[in-house]
Design a protein around this motif. Structure first.
Motif, PDB file in Angstrom:
ATOM      1  N   ALA B 100       0.998  -1.320  -0.173  1.00  7.02           N
ATOM      2  CA  ALA B 100       0.017   0.211  -0.171  1.00  7.02           C
ATOM      3  C   ALA B 100       0.859   1.251  -0.127  1.00  7.02           C
ATOM      4  O   ALA B 100       0.573   2.148  -0.534  1.00  7.02           O
ATOM      5  CB  ALA B 100      -1.080  -0.073   1.172  1.00  7.02           C
ATOM      6  N   GLN B 101       2.070   1.040   0.592  1.00  3.40           N
ATOM      7  CA  GLN B 101       2.721   2.178   0.922  1.00  3.40           C
ATOM      8  C   GLN B 101       3.623   2.716  -0.708  1.00  3.40           C
ATOM      9  O   GLN B 101       3.797   3.822  -0.657  1.00  3.40           O
ATOM     10  CB  GLN B 101       4.062   1.965   1.767  1.00  3.40           C
ATOM     11  CG  GLN B 101       4.597   3.179   2.608  1.00  3.40           C
ATOM     12  CD  GLN B 101       3.611   3.859   3.163  1.00  3.40           C
ATOM     13  OE1 GLN B 101       2.582   3.412   3.981  1.00  3.40           O
ATOM     14  NE2 GLN B 101       3.723   5.156   3.270  1.00  3.40           N
ATOM     15  N   ILE B 102       3.702   1.763  -1.356  1.00  5.35           N
ATOM     16  CA  ILE B 102       4.494   2.268  -2.622  1.00  5.35           C
ATOM     17  C   ILE B 102       3.672   3.093  -3.324  1.00  5.35           C
ATOM     18  O   ILE B 102       4.333   4.130  -3.779  1.00  5.35           O
ATOM     19  CB  ILE B 102       4.486   0.800  -3.461  1.00  5.35           C
ATOM     20  CG1 ILE B 102       5.503  -0.319  -2.877  1.00  5.35           C
ATOM     21  CG2 ILE B 102       5.026   1.011  -4.857  1.00  5.35           C
ATOM     22  CD1 ILE B 102       5.835  -1.516  -3.581  1.00  5.35           C
ATOM     23  N   GLY B 103       2.245   3.137  -3.723  1.00  5.06           N
ATOM     24  CA  GLY B 103       1.632   4.031  -4.076  1.00  5.06           C
ATOM     25  C   GLY B 103       1.920   5.493  -3.552  1.00  5.06           C
ATOM     26  O   GLY B 103       2.241   6.185  -4.309  1.00  5.06           O
ATOM     27  N   GLN B 104       1.971   5.510  -2.442  1.00  9.78           N
ATOM     28  CA  GLN B 104       1.763   6.740  -1.731  1.00  9.78           C
ATOM     29  C   GLN B 104       3.203   7.285  -1.774  1.00  9.78           C
ATOM     30  O   GLN B 104       3.543   8.407  -2.288  1.00  9.78           O
ATOM     31  CB  GLN B 104       1.761   6.504  -0.224  1.00  9.78           C
ATOM     32  CG  GLN B 104       1.306   7.748   0.399  1.00  9.78           C
ATOM     33  CD  GLN B 104       0.302   7.505   1.384  1.00  9.78           C
ATOM     34  OE1 GLN B 104       0.602   7.169   2.665  1.00  9.78           O
ATOM     35  NE2 GLN B 104      -0.994   7.538   1.296  1.00  9.78           N
ATOM     36  N   GLU B 105       4.257   6.520  -1.703  1.00 13.29           N
ATOM     37  CA  GLU B 105       5.677   6.902  -1.924  1.00 13.29           C
ATOM     38  C   GLU B 105       6.141   7.605  -3.121  1.00 13.29           C
ATOM     39  O   GLU B 105       6.648   8.121  -3.402  1.00 13.29           O
ATOM     40  CB  GLU B 105       6.751   5.869  -1.431  1.00 13.29           C
ATOM     41  CG  GLU B 105       6.648   5.391   0.036  1.00 13.29           C
ATOM     42  CD  GLU B 105       7.484   6.395   0.817  1.00 13.29           C
ATOM     43  OE1 GLU B 105       8.431   6.546   0.783  1.00 13.29           O
ATOM     44  OE2 GLU B 105       6.490   6.863   1.573  1.00 13.29           O
ATOM     45  N   THR B 106       5.234   6.582  -4.359  1.00 18.66           N
ATOM     46  CA  THR B 106       5.564   7.073  -5.709  1.00 18.66           C
ATOM     47  C   THR B 106       5.056   8.398  -5.921  1.00 18.66           C
ATOM     48  O   THR B 106       5.701   9.338  -6.697  1.00 18.66           O
ATOM     49  CB  THR B 106       4.828   5.967  -6.551  1.00 18.66           C
ATOM     50  OG1 THR B 106       5.156   4.665  -6.088  1.00 18.66           O
ATOM     51  CG2 THR B 106       5.340   6.275  -7.992  1.00 18.66           C
ATOM     52  N   GLU B 107       3.783   8.621  -5.547  1.00 20.76           N
ATOM     53  CA  GLU B 107       3.165   9.690  -5.754  1.00 20.76           C
ATOM     54  C   GLU B 107       3.830  10.998  -4.975  1.00 20.76           C
ATOM     55  O   GLU B 107       4.121  12.081  -5.731  1.00 20.76           O
ATOM     56  CB  GLU B 107       1.829   9.673  -5.044  1.00 20.76           C
ATOM     57  CG  GLU B 107       0.758  10.815  -5.374  1.00 20.76           C
ATOM     58  CD  GLU B 107      -0.498  10.495  -4.520  1.00 20.76           C
ATOM     59  OE1 GLU B 107      -0.900  11.367  -3.628  1.00 20.76           O
ATOM     60  OE2 GLU B 107      -1.226   9.469  -4.661  1.00 20.76           O
ATOM     61  N   ASN B 108       4.225  10.647  -3.816  1.00 22.19           N
ATOM     62  CA  ASN B 108       5.202  11.477  -3.192  1.00 22.19           C
ATOM     63  C   ASN B 108       6.363  12.150  -4.117  1.00 22.19           C
ATOM     64  O   ASN B 108       6.836  13.347  -4.128  1.00 22.19           O
ATOM     65  CB  ASN B 108       5.640  11.051  -1.917  1.00 22.19           C
ATOM     66  CG  ASN B 108       5.320  11.561  -0.782  1.00 22.19           C
ATOM     67  OD1 ASN B 108       5.184  13.089  -0.577  1.00 22.19           O
ATOM     68  ND2 ASN B 108       5.520  11.063   0.483  1.00 22.19           N
ATOM     69  N   TRP B 109       7.259  11.053  -4.553  1.00 23.43           N
ATOM     70  CA  TRP B 109       8.382  11.222  -4.929  1.00 23.43           C
ATOM     71  C   TRP B 109       8.103  12.065  -6.472  1.00 23.43           C
ATOM     72  O   TRP B 109       8.729  12.989  -7.034  1.00 23.43           O
ATOM     73  CB  TRP B 109       9.023   9.971  -5.628  1.00 23.43           C
ATOM     74  CG  TRP B 109      10.335  10.052  -6.207  1.00 23.43           C
ATOM     75  CD1 TRP B 109      10.501   9.605  -7.644  1.00 23.43           C
ATOM     76  CD2 TRP B 109      11.273  10.837  -5.989  1.00 23.43           C
ATOM     77  NE1 TRP B 109      11.671   9.774  -8.064  1.00 23.43           N
ATOM     78  CE2 TRP B 109      12.427  10.602  -6.989  1.00 23.43           C
ATOM     79  CE3 TRP B 109      11.652  11.419  -4.877  1.00 23.43           C
ATOM     80  CZ2 TRP B 109      13.708  11.320  -6.825  1.00 23.43           C
ATOM     81  CZ3 TRP B 109      13.125  12.043  -4.642  1.00 23.43           C
ATOM     82  CH2 TRP B 109      14.157  12.177  -5.529  1.00 23.43           C
ATOM     83  N   GLU B 110       6.754  11.716  -7.076  1.00 27.46           N
ATOM     84  CA  GLU B 110       6.605  12.204  -8.382  1.00 27.46           C
ATOM     85  C   GLU B 110       6.413  13.818  -8.037  1.00 27.46           C
ATOM     86  O   GLU B 110       6.705  14.629  -8.908  1.00 27.46           O
ATOM     87  CB  GLU B 110       5.144  11.617  -9.028  1.00 27.46           C
ATOM     88  CG  GLU B 110       5.768  10.441  -9.679  1.00 27.46           C
ATOM     89  CD  GLU B 110       4.442   9.546 -10.147  1.00 27.46           C
ATOM     90  OE1 GLU B 110       3.271   9.705  -9.698  1.00 27.46           O
ATOM     91  OE2 GLU B 110       4.672   8.501 -10.875  1.00 27.46           O
ATOM     92  N   ARG B 111       5.705  14.160  -6.880  1.00 26.69           N
ATOM     93  CA  ARG B 111       5.527  15.374  -6.669  1.00 26.69           C
ATOM     94  C   ARG B 111       6.717  16.288  -6.284  1.00 26.69           C
ATOM     95  O   ARG B 111       6.706  17.441  -7.307  1.00 26.69           O
ATOM     96  CB  ARG B 111       4.496  15.585  -5.551  1.00 26.69           C
ATOM     97  CG  ARG B 111       3.546  16.956  -5.306  1.00 26.69           C
ATOM     98  CD  ARG B 111       2.575  16.969  -4.348  1.00 26.69           C
ATOM     99  NE  ARG B 111       3.344  16.436  -2.879  1.00 26.69           N
ATOM    100  CZ  ARG B 111       2.603  15.542  -2.220  1.00 26.69           C
ATOM    101  NH1 ARG B 111       1.675  14.771  -2.828  1.00 26.69           N
ATOM    102  NH2 ARG B 111       3.190  15.041  -1.122  1.00 26.69           N
ATOM    103  N   VAL B 112       7.660  15.493  -5.854  1.00 22.77           N
ATOM    104  CA  VAL B 112       8.900  16.310  -5.670  1.00 22.77           C
ATOM    105  C   VAL B 112       9.465  16.601  -6.975  1.00 22.77           C
ATOM    106  O   VAL B 112      10.051  17.554  -7.371  1.00 22.77           O
ATOM    107  CB  VAL B 112       9.855  15.442  -4.747  1.00 22.77           C
ATOM    108  CG1 VAL B 112      11.047  16.191  -4.498  1.00 22.77           C
ATOM    109  CG2 VAL B 112       9.280  15.417  -3.179  1.00 22.77           C
ATOM    110  N   ALA B 113       9.690  15.360  -7.694  1.00 21.16           N
ATOM    111  CA  ALA B 113      10.063  15.647  -8.877  1.00 21.16           C
ATOM    112  C   ALA B 113       9.646  16.728  -9.888  1.00 21.16           C
ATOM    113  O   ALA B 113      10.286  17.444 -10.400  1.00 21.16           O
ATOM    114  CB  ALA B 113      10.325  14.042  -9.882  1.00 21.16           C
ATOM    115  N   ALA B 114       8.394  16.735  -9.762  1.00 19.87           N
ATOM    116  CA  ALA B 114       7.495  17.656 -10.695  1.00 19.87           C
ATOM    117  C   ALA B 114       7.915  19.103 -10.192  1.00 19.87           C
ATOM    118  O   ALA B 114       8.223  20.070 -11.127  1.00 19.87           O
ATOM    119  CB  ALA B 114       6.334  17.300 -10.692  1.00 19.87           C
ATOM    120  N   THR B 115       7.725  19.282  -8.912  1.00 21.62           N
ATOM    121  CA  THR B 115       8.216  20.448  -8.283  1.00 21.62           C
ATOM    122  C   THR B 115       9.739  20.835  -8.786  1.00 21.62           C
ATOM    123  O   THR B 115       9.953  22.051  -9.368  1.00 21.62           O
ATOM    124  CB  THR B 115       8.189  20.514  -6.735  1.00 21.62           C
ATOM    125  OG1 THR B 115       6.960  19.869  -6.747  1.00 21.62           O
ATOM    126  CG2 THR B 115       8.093  21.907  -6.417  1.00 21.62           C
TER     127      THR B 115
END
Lengths: 896, 124
Positions: B100-115
């Motif tokens: 379950a955590q993978i989805g969240q971590e991925t989203e997190n990371w994508e947000r940082v990367a996008a920013t």
């Protein structure tokens, strides 16, 4: 939540430390092997493959350490190491360990014992749901509280608004129960509303109906038995329901077993049987109290409605107080007049039920708690001193460790670990000791021949208290030395001399602290003991050697006159028994907190009513004065010939002074009854003698003004068969009384006998508890203070051996050396005495209410405190001082 | 959530070569376990090396603290087993919370990367 998981996994690591480490090593090894193998398959040589694998892995040791810290292993390792080290230290000096553990155990033990008592008497709530909502209704005037009459209870139940319901309870009835054999079983009677009010759910069967036991309802004899009674008398048999008990010739079926743990509405009560309140008419067929509107005998409790506070309940009650008393006694025959004139309905917290122990022992126990706290503080300070002296002996070691790079926190942790081990040992011994002490104290408080007054049972509260106390003691005793140890300055402390000088100043605060605490404890103990002896040495108008007897002469075939005649016969027979000097009957047992009053008035020579008041009326047979030992100071005592003549009486000294101030009372007349009432209801009697004042009510109450009248002139029947027998020995009296009773009524239960000494003991149990416990504390405090001073001084002498040697070599006289030592000690002791005296003054008012015959400011007691303390401290000083004086200068200087 | 964002921006000690952000490695490990199933430490390290095509010069050893951290958080679990070439090794696998955590971590990371990407574009 992840931090929680982390914490848990670290804690788990504590138990699997070694496995975790092995696993990690194996995992890393297998990782490297796999890398080596892959590299080899790529064609590298063995050595090359290994080097490449290690390179791409990075620092193996570094990774290993990072993971270990992550697992929390180094912390555990330190803990384990400190633990082992502390154990070795304890083994190395078992004497030190034993003394420290003993000191802590004594402190913790005393505190646990007193707390157990306080908890059982004051804190433990009734074993029912939400005891905090319970309230107790009393009929009270100032500090004096009585129960309620049935009429009051009924009026209250109808009119009160603050509680959801109320119930009435009385438990003093103890009667023969026939269940195969006759036995006296403590029991209680109560109204059916008890079950809803207390939310009692019987263990077996069911409770009374809601209206059962009320006066207006037909009586259905039913009984519930307590859980313990069920276990002991019916072996816990579930078929007990429907069994019948025979109580006072009435068959009573058992309808239920009370919940486990509930055996009364106060901690000191352990009933076996619960009956409906109106069963009282069966127990007392002539003169049931339930039908007597003047009898205030019922404990009435209620449960506050949700959201209602005690203050609101008080306000509501005082608003309707008038209405309730009017409803209970419309003609104002009993309430609001005479003896009950100033009494009002009151409501009190009922968390721990209707406990007389609470009112009786509340204040003394709180005082003991305070003394105990001081005692604990003293024990902790002594332990601190012991540990400090150990630490200062090892300053060199700490300095070395600190120089080698040990962090300050590690040194603190290590000393704390040693203290913690000692504290744990102290806790275990202390709790065991406390348990035994508490039991001994309860035995001391319990009248001889009665079941234990209270159940000393430790709840979680007591265990937490003891553990909390030990932790506090360990921190108090350990932190200071630990801090000292960690503050080593390696450069300085490595030089022995400096370390010694530092250590010499350790006692700077400890001695004054100890002395101050000692002053407080000894002073309090002396005051409380003075109170006890003052009460005890005053025999209160009686003289030792008398035995009081309660006969149980009940025979269905006798009428009251027959019983009276038989009772008189016993008294006469006893008087004629060789070895018995006198025997007499009386209406009221003295010193039992009973009240026996009657109104009397006197007239002046002109015939006007002169004085008029309620006095104690003691009705007796002629042998009374010689039997109890009350001296007749003027005139004469009763003689047998008086019975046939005109009414005569003996009055007490204070009564004589009141009724006939400045005149000779002998030969004058006083009259029983109301001076403005119908002369038919007045009965005059001639005063034939004046007796010394006697504390008829209780040793703790002042002697009341008393009128002694002849029982046979006043009554033809007297249901209370109380005898006073004075014989050459107690055994002789007991033997004669039992023989007479058995001769008259072989089936009756044996009479209850009480010697004067027992009576005094019972009257003074509170004072005895206070004086013996505080005395024990004072002795312990003396020992601790003396040990403290001795320890500090003798270490100082050891450490300053060289210095003393040099001084002597330079020509200092021995008395000069001793004087220097004495001056140092005297200053610290003086500071302690001043501080202790100041504290004693500040806390004086707390103690004053417990004292009698001695004041807190008593100069003699203060002087005695100082004398005892200084005397013992002098002894503690002499040994080290003489050692200092006998130091051989040459030897001392050559050392090192 | 906020503490995890901070986590991502904290540089990890112990990684040589290109500086790595903490959380990056954790996500890489989780992702590896998701695609490859249960895997031992060496396997995970090799896989990360291959995927990143040596762009990150990662010391293989640094994954062990990361593995411990993930275990303690309850996202992965470890069991002893036998490797493909018969060696005893510890195998890591995703737990249910880990998945379950993978989805969240991925989203997190994508947000940082996008920013980060937006930030880089604008400042050019």
């Amino acid at each position: 939540m992840s931090w929680l998981r982390m914490a848990i996994s670290r804690c788990l690591a504590m138990f699997r430390g070694r496995t975790l480490e092995r696993d990690l090593d194996e995992e890393l090894r297998s990782h490297l092997e796999m890398a080596v193998e892959e590299n080899r398959q790529r064609g590298m040589s063995e050595g090359e493959a290994r080097r490449a694998a290690l390179r791409s892995f990075g620092g193996v040791t570094q990774v290993r350490e990072t993971v270990r810290v992550g697992q929390g292993l180094p912390f555990l390792e330190n803990l384990r190491r400190d633990f082992g080290y502390a154990l070795r230290q304890m083994r190395k000096s078992p004497g030190f360990a034993a003394v420290t553990v003993l000191t802590l155990a004594l402190g913790i033990g005393a505190n646990t014992a007193i707390f157990l008592l306080t908890y059982s008497v004051l804190l433990k709530g009734l074993p029912v749901p939400h005891p905090g909502q319970l309230v107790l209704y009393r009929f009270a005037k100032g500090d004096t509280t009585l129960g309620l009459s049935y009429n009051l209870y009924e009026a209250l139940r109808e009119r009160q608004t603050a509680t959801s319901d109320v119930f009435a309870w009385a438990s003093d009835a103890t009667k023969v129960v026939e269940n195969g054999h006759a036995e006296l079983v403590p029991m209680a009677i109560a109204t059916g509303s008890i079950f809803r009010t207390l939310e009692l759910h019987p263990y077996l069967g069911h409770g009374f109906d809601e209206q059962a036991g009320e006066r207006g309802q037909p009586l259905r004899p039913e009984a519930l038995i307590s859980y313990n009674f069920w276990r002991t008398h019916f072996h816990g048999d579930a078929g007990v329901l429907g069994h019948t008990l025979r109580i006072d010739n009435t068959d009573v079926p058992i309808i239920g077993v009370l919940p486990r743990g509930f055996d009364g509405i106060s901690p000191e009560e352990h009933i076996g049987i619960l009956l409906p309140l109106s069963f009282e008419r069966v127990l007392h067929p002539s003169g049931a109290m339930i039908d007597n509107p003047g009898a205030v005998w019922l404990q009435v409790m209620g449960r506050l409605k949700p959201g209602v506070t005690l203050a609101q309940a008080r306000a509501a009650l005082s608003a309707s107080d008038r209405q309730i008393t009017d409803a209970a006694d419309p003609q104002h025959m009993f309430l609001g007049t005479g003896l009950f004139g100033d009494f009002k309905l009151a409501v009190e917290p009922g968390r721990n039920g209707a406990s007389t122990l609470r009112t009786e022992y509340g204040k003394p126990l709180l005082a003991l708690e305070a003394l105990c706290g001081l005692m604990m503080l003293l024990c902790a300070v002594n332990t601190a001193l012991l540990i400090l002296s150990r630490v200062s002996g090892r300053l060199h070691e700490f300095a070395v460790r600190s120089a080698l790079g040990a962090a300050r926190s590690r040194l603190i942790a290590q000393v704390l670990m040693e203290t913690a081990l000692l504290a744990i040992a102290g806790l275990l011994f202390g709790v065991a000791l406390g348990w035994a002490l508490a039991r001994a104290l309860v035995t001391m408080l319990t009248p001889i021949g009665h079941p234990a007054l209270i159940d000393v049972r430790a709840g979680a509260g007591v265990v937490f208290f003891a553990i909390g106390l030990s932790i506090a003691a360990a921190l108090l005793a350990g932190l200071w030395p630990a801090f000292r140890a960690s503050r080593t300055a390696p450069g300085l402390d490595l030089k022995q001399a400096h370390a010694q000088r530092q250590a010499g100043s350790l006692g700077r605060w400890i001695i004054p602290t100890q002395v101050a605490l000692g002053v407080l404890l000894i002073h309090a103990a002396l005051l409380l003991t003075a109170t006890f002896t003052d009460y005890a040495k005053n025999t209160a108008g009686f003289s030792n050697g008398v035995t009081f007897v309660r006969l149980r002469l009940e025979n269905d075939n006798w009428n009251d006159q027959t019983q009276a005649r038989k009772t008189l016969e016993i008294a006469e027979d006893l008087e004629n028994t060789p070895g018995i000097r006198s025997a007499a009957l009386m209406n009221m047992l003295p010193m039992h907190n009973f009240l026996s009053t009657s109104n009397y008035f006197s007239r002046d020579p002109q015939g006007n009513v002169h004085q008029n008041r309620q006095v104690w009326l003691q009705e007796v047979t002629p042998g009374y004065f010689p039997a109890v030992g009350t001296a007749v100071l003027q005139g004469r005592a009763f003689a047998r010939s008086d019975i046939a003549g005109d009414a005569v009486c003996v009055i007490s000294q204070s009564a004589a002074a009141y009724f006939f101030p400045g005149e000779d009372a002998v030969g004058r007349t006083i009259t029983a009854g109301q001076s403005d009432g119908d002369p038919k209801h007045q009965s005059p009697c001639r005063v034939i003698g004046i007796a010394q004042d006697a504390r008829l009510e209780s040793l703790l109450q002042p002697a009341p003004m008393a009128v002694y009248a002849l029982i046979e002139q006043e009554h033809t029947s007297f249901p209370n068969s109380i005898l006073a027998v004075r014989a050459s020995s107690y055994g002789l009296a007991a033997e004669a009384v039992r023989r007479e009773a058995a001769k008259l009524l072989p089936a009756a239960p044996p009479p209850t006998l009480e010697t004067f000494d027992q009576l005094v003991d019972e009257n003074l149990s509170q004072q005895r508890l206070l004086s013996s416990v505080s005395g024990g504390f004072a002795l312990l405090a003396l020992a601790l203070v003396a040990a403290g001073l001795y320890g500090v001084l003798s270490r100082a002498v050891t450490e300053r051996r060289r210095e003393i040697g040099i001084r002597m070599a330079l020509g200092a006289q021995r008395d000069r050396i001793v004087a220097v030592l004495a001056r140092g000690a005297a200053v610290r002791v003086a500071i302690g005495v001043v501080a202790g005296a100041a504290l004693a003054l500040m806390t004086a008012h707390l103690l004053q209410s417990l004292l009698y015959g001695v004041s807190v400011g008593s100069f003699g007691v203060a002087l005695a405190t100082l004398g005892i303390l200084l005397g013992v401290l002098m002894l503690a000083f002499v040994i080290p001082a003489s050692r200092a004086a006998s130091i051989d200068p040459m030897e001392a200087i050559r050392e090192e | 959530m906020s503490d995890r964002k901070l986590d991502v921006l904290r540089p990890t000690a112990g990684a040589a070569g290109a500086p790595m952000l903490q959380g990056t490695l954790d996500l890489m490990v989780l992702k590896t376990l998701e695609t490859m199933g249960p895997q031992h430490g060496y396997g995970i390290a090799r896989r990360i090396e291959q995927i990143s095509e040596q762009a990150l010069s990662l010391n293989q050893g640094t994954i062990y603290p990361a593995l411990l951290r993930l275990c303690q958080r309850g996202w992965i679990r470890a069991e002893w087993g036998t490797s493909e070439n018969g060696r005893r090794a510890r195998f890591y696998s995703l737990t249910r919370t880990g998945k379950a955590q993978i989805g969240q971590e991925t989203e997190n990371w994508e947000r940082v990367a996008a920013t980060m990407a937006r930030f880089l574009v604008r400042s050019e």
